[in-house]
Design a protein around this motif. Structure first.
Motif, PDB file in Angstrom:
ATOM      1  N   VAL A  16       0.861  -1.182   0.000  1.00  0.00           N
ATOM      2  CA  VAL A  16       0.000   0.000   0.000  1.00  0.00           C
ATOM      3  C   VAL A  16       0.895   1.229   0.000  1.00  0.00           C
ATOM      4  O   VAL A  16       1.723   1.394   0.896  1.00  0.00           O
ATOM      5  CB  VAL A  16      -0.924   0.018   1.244  1.00  0.00           C
ATOM      6  CG1 VAL A  16      -1.699   1.328   1.324  1.00  0.00           C
ATOM      7  CG2 VAL A  16      -1.870  -1.175   1.225  1.00  0.00           C
ATOM      8  N   VAL A  17       0.724   2.075  -1.012  1.00  0.00           N
ATOM      9  CA  VAL A  17       1.518   3.293  -1.122  1.00  0.00           C
ATOM     10  C   VAL A  17       0.545   4.464  -1.137  1.00  0.00           C
ATOM     11  O   VAL A  17      -0.157   4.691  -2.124  1.00  0.00           O
ATOM     12  CB  VAL A  17       2.392   3.296  -2.391  1.00  0.00           C
ATOM     13  CG1 VAL A  17       3.316   4.500  -2.381  1.00  0.00           C
ATOM     14  CG2 VAL A  17       3.187   2.000  -2.493  1.00  0.00           C
ATOM     15  N   GLU A  18       0.494   5.166  -0.017  1.00  0.00           N
ATOM     16  CA  GLU A  18      -0.453   6.273   0.166  1.00  0.00           C
ATOM     17  C   GLU A  18       0.257   7.381   0.924  1.00  0.00           C
ATOM     18  O   GLU A  18       0.794   7.142   2.005  1.00  0.00           O
ATOM     19  CB  GLU A  18      -1.675   5.776   0.932  1.00  0.00           C
ATOM     20  CG  GLU A  18      -2.636   6.838   1.385  1.00  0.00           C
ATOM     21  CD  GLU A  18      -3.214   7.682   0.264  1.00  0.00           C
ATOM     22  OE1 GLU A  18      -2.998   8.914   0.297  1.00  0.00           O
ATOM     23  OE2 GLU A  18      -3.850   7.121  -0.639  1.00  0.00           O
ATOM     24  N   SER A  19       0.258   8.588   0.365  1.00  0.00           N
ATOM     25  CA  SER A  19       0.975   9.702   0.983  1.00  0.00           C
ATOM     26  C   SER A  19       0.244  10.292   2.179  1.00  0.00           C
ATOM     27  O   SER A  19       0.867  10.881   3.051  1.00  0.00           O
ATOM     28  CB  SER A  19       1.258  10.788  -0.056  1.00  0.00           C
ATOM     29  OG  SER A  19       0.053  11.206  -0.663  1.00  0.00           O
ATOM     30  N   ASP A  20      -1.065  10.127   2.254  1.00  0.00           N
ATOM     31  CA  ASP A  20      -1.844  10.661   3.374  1.00  0.00           C
ATOM     32  C   ASP A  20      -1.863   9.635   4.505  1.00  0.00           C
ATOM     33  O   ASP A  20      -2.432   8.549   4.349  1.00  0.00           O
ATOM     34  CB  ASP A  20      -3.262  10.952   2.899  1.00  0.00           C
ATOM     35  CG  ASP A  20      -4.149  11.502   3.988  1.00  0.00           C
ATOM     36  OD1 ASP A  20      -4.178  10.923   5.101  1.00  0.00           O
ATOM     37  OD2 ASP A  20      -4.839  12.496   3.733  1.00  0.00           O
ATOM     38  N   PRO A  21      -1.243   9.953   5.664  1.00  0.00           N
ATOM     39  CA  PRO A  21      -1.149   8.972   6.748  1.00  0.00           C
ATOM     40  C   PRO A  21      -2.508   8.465   7.233  1.00  0.00           C
ATOM     41  O   PRO A  21      -2.658   7.280   7.517  1.00  0.00           O
ATOM     42  CB  PRO A  21      -0.419   9.727   7.866  1.00  0.00           C
ATOM     43  CG  PRO A  21       0.283  10.847   7.197  1.00  0.00           C
ATOM     44  CD  PRO A  21      -0.543  11.200   5.992  1.00  0.00           C
ATOM     45  N   GLY A  45       9.726   5.799  -3.687  1.00  0.00           N
ATOM     46  CA  GLY A  45      11.108   5.326  -3.597  1.00  0.00           C
ATOM     47  C   GLY A  45      11.246   4.103  -2.706  1.00  0.00           C
ATOM     48  O   GLY A  45      11.719   3.047  -3.147  1.00  0.00           O
ATOM     49  N   PRO A  46      10.825   4.196  -1.438  1.00  0.00           N
ATOM     50  CA  PRO A  46      10.880   3.019  -0.569  1.00  0.00           C
ATOM     51  C   PRO A  46      10.000   1.876  -1.092  1.00  0.00           C
ATOM     52  O   PRO A  46      10.334   0.703  -0.926  1.00  0.00           O
ATOM     53  CB  PRO A  46      10.367   3.526   0.780  1.00  0.00           C
ATOM     54  CG  PRO A  46      10.583   4.997   0.748  1.00  0.00           C
ATOM     55  CD  PRO A  46      10.432   5.393  -0.695  1.00  0.00           C
ATOM     56  N   TRP A  65       0.471  12.276  -5.879  1.00  0.00           N
ATOM     57  CA  TRP A  65       1.640  13.028  -5.455  1.00  0.00           C
ATOM     58  C   TRP A  65       2.663  13.022  -6.570  1.00  0.00           C
ATOM     59  O   TRP A  65       2.644  12.176  -7.445  1.00  0.00           O
ATOM     60  CB  TRP A  65       2.210  12.503  -4.136  1.00  0.00           C
ATOM     61  CG  TRP A  65       2.135  11.030  -3.946  1.00  0.00           C
ATOM     62  CD1 TRP A  65       1.080  10.334  -3.446  1.00  0.00           C
ATOM     63  CD2 TRP A  65       3.118  10.062  -4.259  1.00  0.00           C
ATOM     64  NE1 TRP A  65       1.359   8.994  -3.427  1.00  0.00           N
ATOM     65  CE2 TRP A  65       2.604   8.790  -3.910  1.00  0.00           C
ATOM     66  CE3 TRP A  65       4.405  10.125  -4.792  1.00  0.00           C
ATOM     67  CZ2 TRP A  65       3.309   7.618  -4.078  1.00  0.00           C
ATOM     68  CZ3 TRP A  65       5.104   8.955  -4.952  1.00  0.00           C
ATOM     69  CH2 TRP A  65       4.560   7.726  -4.596  1.00  0.00           C
ATOM     70  N   VAL A  66       3.544  13.998  -6.554  1.00  0.00           N
ATOM     71  CA  VAL A  66       4.490  14.166  -7.656  1.00  0.00           C
ATOM     72  C   VAL A  66       5.930  14.045  -7.160  1.00  0.00           C
ATOM     73  O   VAL A  66       6.191  14.133  -5.978  1.00  0.00           O
ATOM     74  CB  VAL A  66       4.299  15.527  -8.360  1.00  0.00           C
ATOM     75  CG1 VAL A  66       2.937  15.587  -9.006  1.00  0.00           C
ATOM     76  CG2 VAL A  66       4.494  16.668  -7.380  1.00  0.00           C
ATOM     77  N   GLY A  67       6.821  13.882  -8.093  1.00  0.00           N
ATOM     78  CA  GLY A  67       8.239  13.792  -7.770  1.00  0.00           C
ATOM     79  C   GLY A  67       8.881  12.663  -8.532  1.00  0.00           C
ATOM     80  O   GLY A  67       8.255  11.977  -9.328  1.00  0.00           O
ATOM     81  N   ALA A  73       5.103   6.495 -11.488  1.00  0.00           N
ATOM     82  CA  ALA A  73       6.404   5.855 -11.745  1.00  0.00           C
ATOM     83  C   ALA A  73       6.450   4.470 -11.109  1.00  0.00           C
ATOM     84  O   ALA A  73       6.960   3.518 -11.706  1.00  0.00           O
ATOM     85  CB  ALA A  73       7.537   6.730 -11.212  1.00  0.00           C
ATOM     86  N   LEU A  74       5.914   4.341  -9.911  1.00  0.00           N
ATOM     87  CA  LEU A  74       5.876   3.042  -9.245  1.00  0.00           C
ATOM     88  C   LEU A  74       5.012   2.056 -10.026  1.00  0.00           C
ATOM     89  O   LEU A  74       5.394   0.900 -10.224  1.00  0.00           O
ATOM     90  CB  LEU A  74       5.342   3.191  -7.821  1.00  0.00           C
ATOM     91  CG  LEU A  74       5.086   1.888  -7.060  1.00  0.00           C
ATOM     92  CD1 LEU A  74       6.363   1.070  -6.917  1.00  0.00           C
ATOM     93  CD2 LEU A  74       4.467   2.191  -5.707  1.00  0.00           C
ATOM     94  N   ALA A  75       3.855   2.507 -10.492  1.00  0.00           N
ATOM     95  CA  ALA A  75       2.980   1.627 -11.274  1.00  0.00           C
ATOM     96  C   ALA A  75       3.668   1.181 -12.562  1.00  0.00           C
ATOM     97  O   ALA A  75       3.605   0.002 -12.926  1.00  0.00           O
ATOM     98  CB  ALA A  75       1.659   2.333 -11.581  1.00  0.00           C
ATOM     99  N   ARG A  76       4.334   2.105 -13.251  1.00  0.00           N
ATOM    100  CA  ARG A  76       5.055   1.736 -14.483  1.00  0.00           C
ATOM    101  C   ARG A  76       6.181   0.751 -14.167  1.00  0.00           C
ATOM    102  O   ARG A  76       6.368  -0.233 -14.888  1.00  0.00           O
ATOM    103  CB  ARG A  76       5.617   2.984 -15.172  1.00  0.00           C
ATOM    104  CG  ARG A  76       4.557   3.819 -15.863  1.00  0.00           C
ATOM    105  CD  ARG A  76       5.171   4.911 -16.726  1.00  0.00           C
ATOM    106  NE  ARG A  76       5.936   5.859 -15.940  1.00  0.00           N
ATOM    107  CZ  ARG A  76       5.439   6.952 -15.374  1.00  0.00           C
ATOM    108  NH1 ARG A  76       4.156   7.220 -15.494  1.00  0.00           N
ATOM    109  NH2 ARG A  76       6.217   7.767 -14.701  1.00  0.00           N
TER     110      ARG A  76
END
Length: 134
Positions: A16-21, A45-46, A65-67, A73-76
């Motif tokens: 699970v990759v979610e920027s909102d805690p 990244g992690p 989120w961007v960067g 990028a993770l999905a690709r």
């Protein structure tokens, strides 16, 4: 990055990759209740490092989120390097356009805040999950 177990009672693992805690906590708790093994990350990244180290059955990825290590990028990366993993994208806007033939085309995209029914629609085909209200 938090590793809450490699594989849950269902035998399936989800990154699970979610920027909102707060959103991540709700999602992880919900998935854990259904027996999934969960590894969670705030950023790509992690998450890419975790996905490189071990295979996951699913990735649920926030793409708003961007960067350099954004959700897209993770999905690709996952589609290229772990094609057996199923990727479910989440977004607040649903304004993302993925051209036919791109590595992002055809990935499920759920609008946030999403309902439990949205998760069931994408995860239930391979998981032993009871629909809401049963």
């Amino acid at each position: 990055m938090a590793d809450n177990s490699k594989a849950g009672a269902s035998g399936l693992s989800i990154l699970v990759v979610e920027s909102d805690p707060a959103a991540r906590s709700v999602l992880v708790d919900h998935l854990r209740r259904h027996g999934f093994g969960i590894v969670e990350s705030e950023h790509g990244g992690p998450a890419i490092r975790a996905a490189s180290a071990e295979p996951f059955d699913y990735l649920v990825v926030d793409i708003d989120w961007v960067g350099v290590s954004d959700g897209a990028a993770l999905a690709r990366w996952t589609r290229r390097n772990r094609p057996q993993a199923k990727v479910v994208l989440t977004s607040r806007t649903l304004l993302h356009l993925f051209p036919a033939g791109s590595t992002m085309a055809g990935l499920p995209l759920i609008r946030k805040p999403f309902s439990q029914e949205d998760l069931y629609r994408f995860l239930a085909p391979v998981a032993v999950m009871e629909p809401p209200g049963s």
